[in-house]
Design a protein around this motif. Structure first.
Motif, PDB file in Angstrom:
ATOM      1  N   ARG A 181       8.487   5.472   7.345  1.00 29.21           N
ATOM      2  CA  ARG A 181       8.653   5.926   5.972  1.00 29.21           C
ATOM      3  C   ARG A 181       7.468   5.490   5.121  1.00 29.21           C
ATOM      4  NH1 ARG A 181      14.553   4.555   3.662  1.00 29.21           N
ATOM      5  NH2 ARG A 181      13.551   5.469   1.814  1.00 29.21           N
ATOM      6  N   GLN A 182       7.121   6.294   4.154  1.00 25.80           N
ATOM      7  CA  GLN A 182       6.040   5.921   3.238  1.00 25.80           C
ATOM      8  C   GLN A 182       6.522   4.764   2.365  1.00 25.80           C
ATOM      9  OE1 GLN A 182       4.805   8.950   0.395  1.00 25.80           O
ATOM     10  NE2 GLN A 182       2.690   8.246   0.519  1.00 25.80           N
ATOM     11  N   GLY A 241       5.729   3.792  -0.524  1.00 27.03           N
ATOM     12  CA  GLY A 241       5.970   4.100  -1.923  1.00 27.03           C
ATOM     13  C   GLY A 241       7.320   4.721  -2.200  1.00 27.03           C
ATOM     14  N   GLU A 247       2.374   0.579   8.890  1.00 24.97           N
ATOM     15  CA  GLU A 247       0.961   0.351   8.579  1.00 24.97           C
ATOM     16  C   GLU A 247       0.782  -0.812   7.615  1.00 24.97           C
ATOM     17  OE1 GLU A 247      -0.758   4.919   9.131  1.00 24.97           O
ATOM     18  OE2 GLU A 247       0.241   4.305   7.256  1.00 24.97           O
ATOM     19  N   ASN A 248       1.721  -0.969   6.674  1.00 26.28           N
ATOM     20  CA  ASN A 248       1.651  -2.097   5.757  1.00 26.28           C
ATOM     21  C   ASN A 248       1.768  -3.427   6.495  1.00 26.28           C
ATOM     22  OD1 ASN A 248       1.796  -1.886   2.529  1.00 26.28           O
ATOM     23  ND2 ASN A 248       2.544   0.038   3.435  1.00 26.28           N
ATOM     24  N   PHE A 270       0.878  -1.165   0.000  1.00 27.18           N
ATOM     25  CA  PHE A 270       0.000   0.000   0.000  1.00 27.18           C
ATOM     26  C   PHE A 270       0.926   1.229   0.000  1.00 27.18           C
ATOM     27  CE2 PHE A 270      -2.432  -3.353   2.147  1.00 27.18           C
ATOM     28  CZ  PHE A 270      -3.567  -3.384   1.337  1.00 27.18           C
ATOM     29  N   LYS A 271       1.112   1.808  -1.164  1.00 24.18           N
ATOM     30  CA  LYS A 271       2.167   2.793  -1.373  1.00 24.18           C
ATOM     31  C   LYS A 271       2.027   4.031  -0.497  1.00 24.18           C
ATOM     32  CE  LYS A 271       4.220   0.588  -4.823  1.00 24.18           C
ATOM     33  NZ  LYS A 271       5.631   0.105  -4.757  1.00 24.18           N
ATOM     34  N   LYS A 272       0.787   4.431  -0.188  1.00 22.19           N
ATOM     35  CA  LYS A 272       0.572   5.662   0.576  1.00 22.19           C
ATOM     36  C   LYS A 272       0.608   5.441   2.083  1.00 22.19           C
ATOM     37  CE  LYS A 272      -2.000   8.082  -3.043  1.00 22.19           C
ATOM     38  NZ  LYS A 272      -3.243   8.816  -3.385  1.00 22.19           N
ATOM     39  N   LEU A 273       0.670   4.196   2.498  1.00 25.22           N
ATOM     40  CA  LEU A 273       0.785   3.886   3.915  1.00 25.22           C
ATOM     41  C   LEU A 273       2.250   3.773   4.307  1.00 25.22           C
ATOM     42  CD1 LEU A 273      -2.004   1.181   4.435  1.00 25.22           C
ATOM     43  CD2 LEU A 273      -2.168   3.669   4.678  1.00 25.22           C
ATOM     44  N   SER A 274       2.514   3.872   5.601  1.00 28.19           N
ATOM     45  CA  SER A 274       3.882   3.703   6.093  1.00 28.19           C
ATOM     46  C   SER A 274       4.258   2.226   6.099  1.00 28.19           C
ATOM     47  CB  SER A 274       4.005   4.266   7.509  1.00 28.19           C
ATOM     48  OG  SER A 274       3.275   3.452   8.426  1.00 28.19           O
TER      49      SER A 274
END
Length: 239
Positions: free
Chosen positions: A133-134, A136, A98-99, A91-95
């Motif tokens: 870090r994000q 993505g 969070e992934n 999930f590119k917009k998650l950290s």
């Protein structure tokens, strides 16, 4: 706590084509088993069977004495069988955190339990410093490690790694080998490793299981299997 994951006479057919035929494989806790074979040999299909993503046409998947055949992937995950995929699909917009947390919550643990499991998984994969870090913005090698952290957040008895070194440099692959070698003792699990990078396989695995054309070509200790003429011809090259 399960000690062995095995297949008994597994067969898979796709429109009449035998992708797997009478495959018997055993993965034990504390073991790092390399699953080898040329392209199309059936390696990923076997991992799909072992993780519930592919129902076999014949045979059984056994977790100790428990028959897991035909159960859904989430049932395999809940019984301590985790896997990675060739495509990480973050999930590119998650950290990064969070992934990994998404994977923990997918097996219905509480947020408190998920946080502890995520912290542990990030530490195992060496990702603690980039947890916020994000996703993505990560370099490719770190994306692969997030895939491993997602698997380890389940605190599995068995983890199935599908080409984790794909696209990595030699230095990154060396670091991956050290991570894989730590997993059995650090996490009390067994590791099944599909990998085309032979340096990774030879440095990480104690035993090998070789497929060719959907059937078992050889299995056993690394040194013995590596030197079998049939294996050299089918996978390593006749030279």
């Amino acid at each position: 706590m399960a000690r062995t994951l095995r297949t008994e006479g597994i067969a898979v057919r796709f429109q009449g084509l035998k992708a797997l035929d009478a495959v018997n494989l055993t993965l034990s806790k504390g073991q790092i088993l390399g699953l080898l074979g040329p392209n199309g040999a059936g390696k990923t299909t076997l991992v799909n069977v072992l993780s519930g993503f592919q129902k076999p046409a014949a045979g059984r998947v056994m977790l100790d004495d428990e028959d897991m055949t035909g159960r859904a992937p989430e049932k395999f995950a809940s019984r301590g069988i985790a896997r990675t995929f060739q495509s990480v699909r973050l999930f590119k917009k998650l950290s990064v955190r969070e992934n990994v947390e998404v994977a923990a919550l997918a097996i219905h643990v509480s947020r408190r339990a998920a946080k502890a499991a995520v912290d542990e998984a990030l530490d195992i994969a060496g990702l603690s410093e980039c947890a916020h870090r994000q996703a993505g913005a990560l370099p490719y090698a770190l994306e692969r490690l997030v895939g491993i952290a997602r698997a380890m957040v389940l605190r599995p008895n068995f983890v199935l790694l599908d080409e984790p070194a794909a696209g990595m440099t030699d230095g990154e692959s060396d670091q991956l080998v050290e991570l894989i070698k730590r997993l059995p003792a650090q996490c009390d699990c067994g590791v099944l490793l599909i990998e085309h990078n032979m340096a990774v396989v030879m440095n990480a695995c104690g035993q090998l299981h070789v497929l060719d054309g959907g059937r078992t070509l050889a299995q056993g200790e690394m040194a013995a299997v590596r030197d079998e003429p049939a294996v050299i011809s089918a996978y390593l090259g006749s030279a």
